[in-house]
Enzyme design. Structure first.
Site, PDB file in Angstrom:
ATOM      1  N   LYS A 119       0.836  -1.203   0.000  1.00 33.08           N
ATOM      2  CA  LYS A 119       0.000   0.000   0.000  1.00 33.08           C
ATOM      3  C   LYS A 119       0.869   1.252   0.000  1.00 33.08           C
ATOM      4  CE  LYS A 119      -3.886   1.958   2.657  1.00 33.08           C
ATOM      5  NZ  LYS A 119      -4.735   1.760   3.862  1.00 33.08           N
TER       6      LYS A 119
ATOM      7  N   SER B  36      -9.557   1.754   3.076  1.00 28.59           N
ATOM      8  CA  SER B  36      -8.748   2.582   2.203  1.00 28.59           C
ATOM      9  C   SER B  36      -7.746   1.785   1.364  1.00 28.59           C
ATOM     10  CB  SER B  36      -7.983   3.611   3.036  1.00 28.59           C
ATOM     11  OG  SER B  36      -7.107   2.976   3.961  1.00 28.59           O
TER      12      SER B  36
ATOM     13  N   SER C  39      -9.827  -0.920   7.187  1.00 30.34           N
ATOM     14  CA  SER C  39      -9.277  -0.619   5.858  1.00 30.34           C
ATOM     15  C   SER C  39      -8.557  -1.770   5.175  1.00 30.34           C
ATOM     16  CB  SER C  39      -8.341   0.589   5.942  1.00 30.34           C
ATOM     17  OG  SER C  39      -9.082   1.759   6.160  1.00 30.34           O
TER      18      SER C  39
END
Length: 382
Positions: free
Chosen positions: A27, A103, A127
């Site tokens: 990420k 996210s 997330s």
């Protein structure tokens, strides 16, 4: 290395680091030396490159891993749809009309699209777990503090955990072994004692849980809803502290995140103190329940993930984490297992919550459930 045909918009940019065989995506709020951690924000696109690898990346590069890219994400990790106008919205591979989740949207999409073997994301309020279910893959939020956050953004968080996505439980466990040198795989032991937390979810999701956990006792966690709202308060305070300076400097931030940061700055010290009091009480309740049960089970999401069109209304998105966010507040490890609803074949899942520090035991129980419960179809476990 250029990843061919990333038609899913999963990657912020591609990489080729390490000499291992297991493909890993990271990420874009986790530092990789000599790359920018833009955190999905135009405001940080031209930030300085990282001087060193995040601790979790350093661990991966000592294992049989090859880092193939940094993944797109909801801007500043402060949203649950995964929609990102600046860097592109990752496309949910199996349900392209529905949100990829946030996210860690790009990480979930990269795994679901077989662009990597596992992905590393972060989970502050669901997330990892929410996009995992949106995209039909497995996801784990470890015990808070178990995995070092050195080199993760924002630097300070009392909720955030580094977690893993994979298409199978076996690969999820391999991912945990790779990011955490202290993690030791456990075999399935005696049948676990499972407590089913009283939750209000859509009928089709409750029916699936009834099939799996028909003989399980019901556990009351009366502060679940309060813990959800308290988690929203704490994340708001910490997001405002971390990214308020970007607002003050007039940096370009997407409208949805800008509005959330403006509202977060209005949270009073009294509201924050109340949230922390709820954190303490809810954590005690969960610990107490786990003295009786090996794991607790909830639906992963209360409803099937909304379409991209429906998700334009914030009221549609906010409740998605009502069963996930409380366990960021308490710090317990939690894992989500995907299935599809019958007969519509839409994404859904269950969540298992374990005792703090017993992440490997939690994974072993999850593996046992996946191998025996009829709702987990064979194609999900390959």
């Amino acid at each position: 290395m250029t990843i061919p045909n990333d038609t899913y918009c999963a990657f912020a940019h591609s990489l080729d680091l390490g000499e291992g065989h297991v493909r890993v995506a990271i990420k874009d709020c986790i530092d990789i030396k000599d790359t920018v951690s833009a955190c999905g924000s135009e405001a940080l696109r031209d930030a300085s490159t990282a001087r060193q690898d995040a601790a979790v990346v350093a661990n991966l590069l000592t294992q049989d891993c090859r880092i193939v890219g940094k993944t797109n994400m909801h801007e500043l990790a402060y949203g649950m749809t995964g929609v990102n106008e600046a860097f592109g919205t990752p496309i949910n591979p199996r349900w392209p009309d529905r949100i990829p989740g946030g996210s860690s949207s790009g990480a979930a999409v990269a795994v679901a699209a077989d662009l990597c073997d596992f992905a590393v994301g972060t989970d502050t309020g669901g997330s990892v777990r929410q996009p995992a279910i949106c995209c039909g893959v497995y996801g784990i939020k470890p015990t808070f503090g178990r995995i070092s956050r050195d080199g993760c953004h924002p630097a300070q968080s009392s909720l955030d955990c580094v977690g893993v996505f994979a298409r199978s439980m076996d690969m999820l466990i391999q991912g945990m072994e790779a990011i955490d040198p202290t993690f030791e795989r456990q075999p399935a032991a005696t049948p676990p004692k499972i407590g089913r937390v009283a939750c209000d979810a859509d009928e089709v999701i409750d029916a699936a849980l009834d099939t799996c956990f028909v003989d399980c006792a019901t556990v009351a966690l009366p502060l679940m809803e309060a813990a959800f709202h308290a988690g929203m308060t704490v994340i708001g305070v910490e997001a405002a502290q971390a990214y308020g300076p970007l607002l003050a400097a007039g940096k370009p931030i997407g409208d949805d995140v800008r509005k959330r940061l403006i509202n977060a700055a209005k949270i009073t010290p009294q509201a924050h103190a109340t949230a922390e009091d709820i954190r303490d009480k809810f954590t005690q309740d969960v610990d107490k329940a786990l003295e009786t049960y090996d794991v607790l089970v909830t639906p992963a999401l209360p409803v099937v993930p909304p379409t991209l069109a429906a998700a334009k209304d914030p009221a549609t998105v906010l409740p998605l984490t009502k069963f996930l966010r409380p366990f960021n507040l308490s710090g317990h490890p939690a894992i989500v297992l995907p299935f599809t609803t019958d007969p519509d074949a839409l994404p859904a899942g269950i969540q298992l919550i374990g005792r703090k520090g017993e992440d490997a035991r939690l994974c072993a129980i999850a593996e046992q459930i996946v191998s025996t419960a009829p709702i987990f179809q064979p194609e999900k476990n390959t």
